[in-house]
Design a protein around this motif. Sequence first.
Motif, PDB file in Angstrom:
ATOM      1  N   GLY A  32       8.151   8.732   7.249  1.00 46.04           N
ATOM      2  CA  GLY A  32       9.266   8.894   6.235  1.00 46.04           C
ATOM      3  C   GLY A  32       9.324   7.645   5.319  1.00 46.04           C
ATOM      4  N   ALA A  33       8.174   6.600   5.535  1.00 45.59           N
ATOM      5  CA  ALA A  33       8.289   5.191   4.955  1.00 45.59           C
ATOM      6  C   ALA A  33       7.750   5.489   3.455  1.00 45.59           C
ATOM      7  N   ASP A  34       8.250   4.781   2.361  1.00 46.00           N
ATOM      8  CA  ASP A  34       7.991   5.050   1.167  1.00 46.00           C
ATOM      9  C   ASP A  34       6.681   4.148   0.846  1.00 46.00           C
ATOM     10  N   PHE A  35       6.471   2.991   1.374  1.00 48.18           N
ATOM     11  CA  PHE A  35       5.322   2.401   1.307  1.00 48.18           C
ATOM     12  C   PHE A  35       5.019   1.384   2.449  1.00 48.18           C
ATOM     13  N   SER A  36       4.001   0.723   2.451  1.00 46.83           N
ATOM     14  CA  SER A  36       3.859  -0.172   3.682  1.00 46.83           C
ATOM     15  C   SER A  36       3.461  -1.621   3.070  1.00 46.83           C
ATOM     16  N   LEU A  78       1.444   8.089   5.794  1.00 50.39           N
ATOM     17  CA  LEU A  78       1.710   9.539   6.043  1.00 50.39           C
ATOM     18  C   LEU A  78       2.334  10.224   5.147  1.00 50.39           C
ATOM     19  N   GLU A 119       4.887  12.973   3.921  1.00 48.77           N
ATOM     20  CA  GLU A 119       6.046  13.685   4.660  1.00 48.77           C
ATOM     21  C   GLU A 119       5.791  14.748   5.441  1.00 48.77           C
ATOM     22  N   ILE A 137       6.884   4.575  10.645  1.00 54.42           N
ATOM     23  CA  ILE A 137       5.660   5.021   9.840  1.00 54.42           C
ATOM     24  C   ILE A 137       6.033   6.366   9.079  1.00 54.42           C
ATOM     25  N   VAL A 163       0.777  -1.208  -0.026  1.00 55.79           N
ATOM     26  CA  VAL A 163       0.062  -0.004  -0.007  1.00 55.79           C
ATOM     27  C   VAL A 163       0.941   1.195   0.015  1.00 55.79           C
ATOM     28  N   PRO A 164       0.367   2.268  -0.604  1.00 56.59           N
ATOM     29  CA  PRO A 164       1.108   3.706  -0.595  1.00 56.59           C
ATOM     30  C   PRO A 164       1.595   4.146   0.842  1.00 56.59           C
ATOM     31  N   ALA A 165       2.581   4.901   0.802  1.00 57.56           N
ATOM     32  CA  ALA A 165       3.085   5.609   2.190  1.00 57.56           C
ATOM     33  C   ALA A 165       1.534   6.026   2.992  1.00 57.56           C
ATOM     34  N   HIS A 223       6.370  -1.247   7.598  1.00 56.99           N
ATOM     35  CA  HIS A 223       6.755   0.310   6.976  1.00 56.99           C
ATOM     36  C   HIS A 223       8.163   0.160   6.324  1.00 56.99           C
ATOM     37  N   MET A 224       8.006   0.169   5.117  1.00 52.20           N
ATOM     38  CA  MET A 224       9.306  -0.053   4.330  1.00 52.20           C
ATOM     39  C   MET A 224      10.011   1.361   3.951  1.00 52.20           C
TER      40      MET A 224
END
Lengths: 98, 502
Positions: B156-160, A95, A97, B154, A91-93, B146-147
């Motif tokens: 600064g993560a690019d995606f999860s 939060l 930035e 969470i 799934v997309p980020a 969170h990756m």
Amino acid sequence: MAAINREDVAHLAQLAHIEMSDDELDRMANELAVIVDAVKSVSEAAGDDVPATSHPIPLTNVMREDVVGHVLTAEEALSGAPDAQDGRFKVPAILEES
Amino acid sequence: MSVDTILSFEEAMEKYDPVLGFEVHVELNTKTKMFSSAPNEFGDAPNTNVNEVCLGLPGVLPVVNKKAVESSILIGLALNCKIAEHCTFARKQYFYPDTPKNFQTSQYEDPICYDGWLDIELEDGTIFRVEIERAHMEEDAGKLTHMGGATGRIQGADFSLVDYNRSGVPLVEIVTKPIEGAGSRAPELAKAYVAAVREIVKNLGVSDAKMERGNVRCDANVSLRPYGQEKFGTRTETKNVNSLRAVENAVKFEIQRHGAVLDSGVKIIQETRHWHEDTKSTTSGRPKSDADDYRYFPEPDLVPIVTTSEWVEELRSRLPEPPAARRKRLQADWGYTDLEFRDVVNAALLDEIEETVTAGASAAAARKWWMGEIARRAKLADVDPAALGVSPAVVVEIEKLIASGAINDKLARKVLDGVLEGEGTPSEIVAKRGLAVVSDDAPLQKAIDEALAAQPDVAAKIRAGKIQAVGAIVGGVMKATRGQADAGRVRELILATLGVEG
């Protein structure tokens, strides 16, 4: 029950993650107000002695035994996912930035 | 990230009166999920314990797990709650990727258990009653990883990535009423309360109750008010406090932080805080806002649960002895002092000592071995004493060997070495290692003669009547026999050899 105004509809749309145009908000505010009015007639029929119900059928305690049943494979579970990685849904980020 | 100013705990306590509240989530250890027959298993490959219901696919129909309902009622009864005769499920709506349906099936206006209490015993024996508002049934969410980003957090993560194995696992959420009057013992009470809930659900057998696996999770609410003020201050809710120590520390930190904020004349913002074990502090989550407008409504796919008094009483009859009552009984039976007993409890050796006593050892001997030699070795090996590999039966057998005179305490420790190295039962090890006390006088006499010959001046002193000098010869003999002689018998034989009256 208070009438539903345009602000209420905009708030609900935001909570429900539904994007609505100004025209749609106007139209839905009117339509929902009519629907709320219609539903209101129920309270005229039901007095204080009639308890609220969540189901039309007087059914209770529909339960199952604690026995493992149908399970999907990871491939099947992910087959409808827009994106996947390492056997998991991608799934997309979450939060922005900050 | 700015660092919060905090007061010392003592200063915060001088000025302010803390009010606490807890929401404890307990994962049930049913075989299947709350509303689907998919397996409830920890640690399996991602997304292999799911079916259409757990994934929230369209058109699926949830069905309630009867065992989960019964476990929930058992928890309610153990917390002295009333059990609702009639209750319903409700949908709690929010958008988050760990919840594929976009709502959590929970209970809202009519929880299955309500109005309970739990007496919490603090370290010094003070009893503090915590009132329980409700305990309701709901389901757990999936697990997010969170990756990208630097920290795995969470932010600064690019995606999860999402694993829905935990999605739909039965949960019972236990909510306290506001807890007033704890004063400076608030952090200790917080820890003791969560420990008591964990112990109760474990004792009931309805949860694995492992906090490190998230089976028991605590959100801690803290607010401060000036002494004498009745109205509560604004509270914060600290999440992610997932060990007993963290519960204590998080409550203490929030009291100190609130104190500093209030001292500076600023209002506390009602918000979610996140606990960080590394910095032992909390940071702001999102403020309470529209996102908390959950638009609960009755779950149309699930019909109400109705409990009869027969059903509830049948469940009540299954309740085990409450842990606090069991401790009182065991301490009285064993005759341990408060301090001795507390040490046993803190070492988590209650079960082992109880089994050892049941298997025939005296309470004193059981404590001596478990709290002494076994605990010492466990510490060296960095494991829990119970996990060292010594069974209550081994302790009982070693004690019997000592009582019969076959071995002494020193040899018993060598027997324990053998047990830990997997050489067999204590009796087998005594035979194999030749550890039995030497009771045959012939080899002893030989060792005595040698020792006397080696120390002629000592022998002369003894002959001259200086009986206390015999210790040096006894020591020599014990050394020569590698501790396998009975020291008392050695002494008798030495004196007899020298023709001196003991």
